[in-house]
Design an enzyme around this catalytic site. Sequence first.
Site, PDB file in Angstrom:
ATOM      1  N   LYS B 100      35.920  49.621  41.931  1.00  0.00           N
ATOM      2  CA  LYS B 100      35.684  48.512  42.852  1.00  0.00           C
ATOM      3  C   LYS B 100      36.966  48.243  43.633  1.00  0.00           C
ATOM      4  O   LYS B 100      38.023  48.008  43.050  1.00  0.00           O
ATOM      5  CB  LYS B 100      35.257  47.258  42.089  1.00  0.00           C
ATOM      6  CG  LYS B 100      35.025  46.085  43.027  1.00  0.00           C
ATOM      7  CD  LYS B 100      34.805  44.785  42.292  1.00  0.00           C
ATOM      8  CE  LYS B 100      35.135  43.624  43.217  1.00  0.00           C
ATOM      9  NZ  LYS B 100      35.185  42.344  42.521  1.00  0.00           N
ATOM     10  N   GLY B 161      35.965  32.708  42.674  1.00  0.00           N
ATOM     11  CA  GLY B 161      36.258  31.644  41.711  1.00  0.00           C
ATOM     12  C   GLY B 161      35.941  30.235  42.197  1.00  0.00           C
ATOM     13  O   GLY B 161      36.231  29.264  41.510  1.00  0.00           O
ATOM     14  N   ALA B 187      31.386  37.360  43.961  1.00  0.00           N
ATOM     15  CA  ALA B 187      32.290  36.226  44.193  1.00  0.00           C
ATOM     16  C   ALA B 187      31.600  34.958  44.675  1.00  0.00           C
ATOM     17  O   ALA B 187      30.768  34.982  45.574  1.00  0.00           O
ATOM     18  CB  ALA B 187      33.387  36.599  45.194  1.00  0.00           C
ATOM     19  N   GLY B 188      31.985  33.855  44.055  1.00  0.00           N
ATOM     20  CA  GLY B 188      31.568  32.541  44.521  1.00  0.00           C
ATOM     21  C   GLY B 188      30.307  31.969  43.901  1.00  0.00           C
ATOM     22  O   GLY B 188      29.999  30.796  44.083  1.00  0.00           O
ATOM     23  N   ASN B 209      31.794  36.433  37.285  1.00  0.00           N
ATOM     24  CA  ASN B 209      32.840  36.257  36.287  1.00  0.00           C
ATOM     25  C   ASN B 209      33.083  34.783  35.998  1.00  0.00           C
ATOM     26  O   ASN B 209      32.689  34.266  34.961  1.00  0.00           O
ATOM     27  CB  ASN B 209      34.131  36.951  36.735  1.00  0.00           C
ATOM     28  CG  ASN B 209      35.168  37.023  35.619  1.00  0.00           C
ATOM     29  OD1 ASN B 209      35.045  36.393  34.572  1.00  0.00           O
ATOM     30  ND2 ASN B 209      36.194  37.792  35.804  1.00  0.00           N
TER      31      ASN B 209
END
Lengths: 67, 257
Positions: B100, B161, B187-188, B209
């Site tokens: 990635k 995040g 993401a997000g 994550n």
Amino acid sequence: MAKIQLNGKKIVIKSNYSILDLLKKYKLENKKIAIEHNGIIISKSNYKKKNLKNNDQVEIVHFIGGG
Amino acid sequence: MTKDTFKIADKSLKSRLIVGTGKYKNFSETAKAVQASGADMVTVAVRRVNILDKKKPILTDYLNPKKIIFLPNTAGCFSSEEALRTLRLAREMGGWKLVKLEVLGDKKTLYPNMIETIKSTKILVKEGFKVMVYCTDDPLLAKKLEDNGASAIMPLASPIGSGLGLQNKINISLIIKQSKVPVIVDAGIGTASDATIAMELGCDGVLINSAIANSKKPILMAKAFKDAVISGRNSFLAGRMKMNNFASPSSPSSGLI
């Protein structure tokens, strides 16, 4: 004796010390790691052959948690 | 009905949920959350070994790269050079070709630097890597990545995040419609329903994550995401009903007493 920089820290090693010797010193010889020697990636088959000399820069990296 | 399969480059995946392994309390929690998520692919970062503490536990003591697909990433890299260096080291570590790529451009927003990202994608593809690319939600740039050989397009839902969820559904939909390679929203994402919405738009997968690791009960949240992704996918495949501005009774209007 030779002074090298390992992961940004100055350390002193014996003369004719190979990358494999260095890995054994830190108990990393069986771990999933990769090595960069003076900016060049060293393949596993060359760990024994590659001797370290004064002012060499070595980076040992592994996988950590990340997103 | 044909089987709903999910393939990135040459890897077949059972789960459409990919999870990150950062920000957990400890490795034991990481391993339990990964298991609860049902993911068969996890992202990992490449960093210096701590040479001062030989006994410190390491990630691979808890997650076995033979059992779960490790996806090395370039998190924290702000230039093409740093990203290439990181992924070449990752490949050396275990022969990983599927990686990635993320090249960041700004410390405050962690927004990707797309100029450096496209440049790096070209080089990595030339070197034989299969590159999944973190990118902005601009359809033109996403197309450019695909044209340059990206194996998957990974547009952000909102900043890394942030937990702000899917901020631009229209752009994500445009990217999904035009792409021939998998689109993974990265993401997000803030909570399980965000992942369902992303999957309902028709994206191929999501990468989570912080939303799991920073929740109050990460292992339970991992399970919530597993279910949310499955639900969203099924809902997409089923095809939602048409929206109407007025009511339509659910019970027959004939035979009323």
